[in-house]
Scaffold this active site. Structure first.
Site, PDB file in Angstrom:
ATOM      1  N   HIS A   1       0.838  -1.219   0.000  1.00 44.05           N
ATOM      2  CA  HIS A   1       0.000   0.000   0.000  1.00 44.05           C
ATOM      3  C   HIS A   1       0.867   1.263   0.000  1.00 44.05           C
ATOM      4  O   HIS A   1       0.447   2.300   0.490  1.00 44.05           O
ATOM      5  CB  HIS A   1      -0.957   0.039   1.200  1.00 44.05           C
ATOM      6  CG  HIS A   1      -1.716  -1.228   1.410  1.00 44.05           C
ATOM      7  ND1 HIS A   1      -2.979  -1.445   0.895  1.00 44.05           N
ATOM      8  CD2 HIS A   1      -1.376  -2.366   2.066  1.00 44.05           C
ATOM      9  CE1 HIS A   1      -3.392  -2.659   1.233  1.00 44.05           C
ATOM     10  NE2 HIS A   1      -2.438  -3.243   1.943  1.00 44.05           N
TER      11      HIS A   1
ATOM     12  N   SER B   1      15.101  21.859 -15.573  1.00 44.18           N
ATOM     13  CA  SER B   1      13.896  22.640 -15.815  1.00 44.18           C
ATOM     14  C   SER B   1      14.293  23.905 -16.576  1.00 44.18           C
ATOM     15  O   SER B   1      15.390  24.441 -16.389  1.00 44.18           O
ATOM     16  CB  SER B   1      13.270  23.016 -14.469  1.00 44.18           C
ATOM     17  OG  SER B   1      12.506  24.188 -14.598  1.00 44.18           O
TER      18      SER B   1
ATOM     19  N   LYS C   1      16.581  21.969 -10.565  1.00 44.36           N
ATOM     20  CA  LYS C   1      15.829  20.714 -10.792  1.00 44.36           C
ATOM     21  C   LYS C   1      16.479  19.758 -11.771  1.00 44.36           C
ATOM     22  O   LYS C   1      17.140  20.155 -12.722  1.00 44.36           O
ATOM     23  CB  LYS C   1      14.435  21.048 -11.331  1.00 44.36           C
ATOM     24  CG  LYS C   1      13.439  21.309 -10.228  1.00 44.36           C
ATOM     25  CD  LYS C   1      12.040  21.329 -10.781  1.00 44.36           C
ATOM     26  CE  LYS C   1      11.469  19.939 -10.837  1.00 44.36           C
ATOM     27  NZ  LYS C   1      10.490  19.763 -11.876  1.00 44.36           N
TER      28      LYS C   1
ATOM     29  N   GLU D   1       9.392   8.677 -16.863  1.00 47.45           N
ATOM     30  CA  GLU D   1       8.068   9.303 -17.031  1.00 47.45           C
ATOM     31  C   GLU D   1       7.490   9.007 -18.411  1.00 47.45           C
ATOM     32  O   GLU D   1       6.308   8.692 -18.559  1.00 47.45           O
ATOM     33  CB  GLU D   1       8.169  10.816 -16.855  1.00 47.45           C
ATOM     34  CG  GLU D   1       8.411  11.255 -15.431  1.00 47.45           C
ATOM     35  CD  GLU D   1       8.577  12.769 -15.359  1.00 47.45           C
ATOM     36  OE1 GLU D   1       7.731  13.419 -14.740  1.00 47.45           O
ATOM     37  OE2 GLU D   1       9.550  13.301 -15.921  1.00 47.45           O
TER      38      GLU D   1
END
Ligand code: ARG
Length: 479
Positions: free
Chosen positions: A156, A277, A283, A290
Site C-alpha cells: 500500500h 527545468s 531541478k 516518465e
C-alpha cells in the site's frame, strides 16, 4: 502481351478514395517480408509446374532487384497503387516484363498480407525479446551489485517489512521473464503460413503449401483457408503481450520516479539521461521513466483499438483488417524504444543504499518480527499481533520506546524478553530470518539470482535459435 499491358493497372478511382483507402504510406515497411513471401510463392508455383525454371529464375532475380532498390531507399512507391503488394508487383513487372504478371497466380492479397504480417510480427517479437534480455542483464547485474543493501519494502506504499534491494530488483526480473515467455509462446502461433489460402477458398493450382512455409522457416501451415485470411489473433495477442510488458515497465518506472524524488532520494538520476527545468535551475527530471510510463497508455490504446476492429467481423477477409497495421507497427516501435531507453537509464542510475537503510529504520518495519518472536514463546499469533499493534501505537514510532514497551507488554503476558532477544528486531536479522524459497534472506536471494542467471542464458540461447528462422527472410531476399 506486352510488358506494359501485363502491369497491374493503377485503379481508376478518385484521389479522394485512394487517399482514404490507400495504405502504402505505412505498409511499405513490409516490403522485405512481401518480397520474401513472393519468392517462396514462386518456388511453390514452379514446383506445381505453373512456372518454368526460366520463369522462376527471372521472377526471383527481378524480385531481388526490387529488394535492393527498397533497401537502398531508391524504390518509388506510387500511392495510386494502393498498397505495398500492388507496388512491388508493379516494380517487378516493370523490370521483368510479362512474366511478372504470373506472380500472383494462385494467390490473393488476402493470404499475402496475412503472411507478410506474420513474418513482420515474428521478426519484431524477436527484436523486443532481445531488448528484454538486455534489460534482464542490467537488472541482474544491479541485483548482484546491491549485495546486502536493505530497502524498505512496501505494501500500500506504506513501510511494511525490510527487504534486500537485490530481492526487489529481481521481482522486476521475473515479471519481465514472463513477458519474454509470453512472447516466445506467441511467436509459435504467429509463425505459421497462411499462403495457399487464396482469397478465402484455397487455391486450385496444385500448390504444395509446405514449400513456402519451409523456405520461410515457419513452424507449419494454417488449417483452414477461411480462418487463414481473417485471423488476426496473432496481432491481438502480440499487442497484448507487449501491452502487459509496458504495464510492467511502467510500474518499474513509477518506482524510479518516486525513488528519485526529494522525499525518497533512493536513486540518483544520471545527468546525461535526465533534463533540467527551463525555469528552476536546481531541478532534474526523470524524463525517461516518465515517458515510458506515459507510453504504456499508448500501447494499451492500440490493444483496445485492435480488439475493437476485430469484434463482430464476419468471416472471411474484410477491409477493416487493414487497420491492424498502424496499431501493431506503433506498438512495436514504442515498446522497442522504451525498452532501449530504460535499459540505458537503469544501467546509469545509482542507488543510494545509505539513504535506503536510513529510511528502513523509520516506521517500526520489524514489528512483525516481534509478533513472530512472541508467537515462538507460546502466544497465539493473533494475540501477539494485537499486543504489538498496541505497543506500536504507544511507542509514537520511536524504536527505543518500542523495544522498552515490548519488554513490558511481553512480561504482562508471562513472556520474559532479554535484550538479546530484541536483536530479532534489527533490520539485517529480520531479513536473514526470511529464508523461505523466494524469500528475502541473503541466502534465498543468492539462490534466486542463480536461477535468474540460468533463465537469462536460456533466453539468449532461445534468441539464437529464433534468429536462425528469421534469417530465412533475408536469405531468400538477398539470394
Ligand atoms: N492492404 C490490404 C490490407 O492490408 C491488403 C489486402 C487487400 N485485400 C483486398 N481484398 N482488398 O488488408
Amino acid at each position: 502481351m506486352t510488358a506494359r499491358s501485363s502491369r497491374n493497372p493503377a485503379p481508376r478511382v478518385s484521389d479522394e478514395f485512394l487517399g482514404f483507402t490507400g495504405s502504402v504510406h505505412y505498409d511499405r515497411r513490409l516490403w522485405k517480408h512481401d518480397i520474401a513471401g513472393s519468392i517462396a510463392h514462386v518456388h511453390a508455383l514452379a514446383h506445381a509446374g505453373v512456372l518454368t525454371k526460366g520463369e522462376k529464375d527471372d521472377l526471383i532475380s527481378g524480385l531481388r532487384e526490387v529488394a535492393r532498390e527498397c533497401a537502398r531507399g531508391t524504390a518509388v512507391f506510387d500511392p495510386r497503387l494502393e498498397d505495398v503488394h500492388m507496388n512491388i508487383e508493379r516494380m517487378l513487372t516493370d523490370r521483368v516484363g510479362d512474366v511478372g504478371a504470373k506472380l500472383h497466380t494462385g494467390r490473393s492479397r488476402n493470404d499475402q498480407v496475412a503472411l507478410d504480417m506474420r513474418l513482420m510480427t515474428r521478426e519484431s517479437l524477436v527484436g523486443v525479446m532481445a531488448e528484454v534480455v538486455a534489460l534482464h542483464d542490467i537488472i541482474l547485474r544491479k541485483a548482484c551489485e546491491a549485495g546486502g543493501a536493505v530497502l524498505p519494502g512496501y505494501t500500500h506504499l506504506q513501510h511494511a517489512q525490510p527487504v534486500l534491494l537485490s530481492h526487489h530488483l529481481l521481482a522486476h526480473f521475473w515479471r519481465l521473464r514472463r513477458d519474454f515467455q509470453r512472447m516466445a509462446d506467441c511467436y509459435a502461433r504467429v509463425n505459421v503460413s497462411p499462403l495457399g489460402a487464396g482469397a478465402l477458398a484455397g487455391t486450385a493450382f496444385g500448390i504444395d503449401r509446405d514449400i513456402p512455409a519451409g523456405l520461410l522457416k515457419m513452424g507449419g501451415v494454417t488449417e483452414n483457408s477461411i480462418d487463414s485470411v481473417s485471423d488476426r489473433d496473432f496481432v491481438a495477442e502480440s499487442v497484448f503481450a507487449l501491452s502487459l510488458l509496458m504495464v510492467h515497465l511502467s510500474s518499474l518506472c513509477e518506482e524510479l520516479v518516486l525513488w528519485s524524488s526529494q522525499e525518497f532520494r533512493f536513486v540518483k538520476l544520471p545527468k546525461d539521461l535526465s533534463s533540467g527545468s527551463s525555469m528552476m535551475p536546481q531541478k532534474r527530471n526523470p524524463d525517461i521513466p516518465e515517458l515510458v510510463r506515459g507510453k504504456a497508455g499508448r500501447a494499451i490504446g492500440h490493444l483496445v483499438a485492435i480488439l475493437t476492429v476485430l469484434k463482430s467481423l464476419p468471416l472471411a477477409y474484410n477491409r477493416d483488417l487493414q487497420e491492424d497495421k498502424e496499431n501493431l507497427f506503433d506498438v512495436f516501435d514504442t515498446v522497442g524504444a522504451s525498452l532501449h531507453a530504460l535499459t540505458h537509464f537503469l544501467a546509469e542510475a545509482e542507488f543510494d543504499t545509505v539513504r535506503m537503510r536510513e529510511s528502513a529504520e523509520v516506521g517500526l518495519m520489524t514489528a512483525t518480527d516481534l509478533a513472530d518472536l512472541l508467537t515462538t514463546r507460546g502466544i497465539p499469533f493473533r494475540t501477539a499481533h494485537g499486543i504489538v499493534q498496541h505497543v506500536s501505537e504507544q511507542s509514537g514510532g520511536d524504536p527505543r520506546n518500542f523495544k522498552r514497551l515490548a519488554v513490558e507488554a511481553a512480561s504482562e503476558h508471562g513472556v520474559a524478553l532479554a535484550g538479546s532477544d530484541l536483536d530479532a528486531l534489527d533490520l539485517d536479522n529480520s531479513i536473514s530470518r526470511r529464508d523461505s524459497y523466494g524469500g528475502t534472506s541473503r541466502v534465498s536471494v543468492d539462490i534466486q539470482a542463480g536461477e535468474a542467471a540460468v533463465a537469462l542464458s536460456g533466453e539468449k540461447k532461445e534468441l539464437t535459435g529464433l534468429r536462425r528462422q528469421l534469417a530465412a527472410v533475408d536469405d531468400l531476399v538477398t539470394g
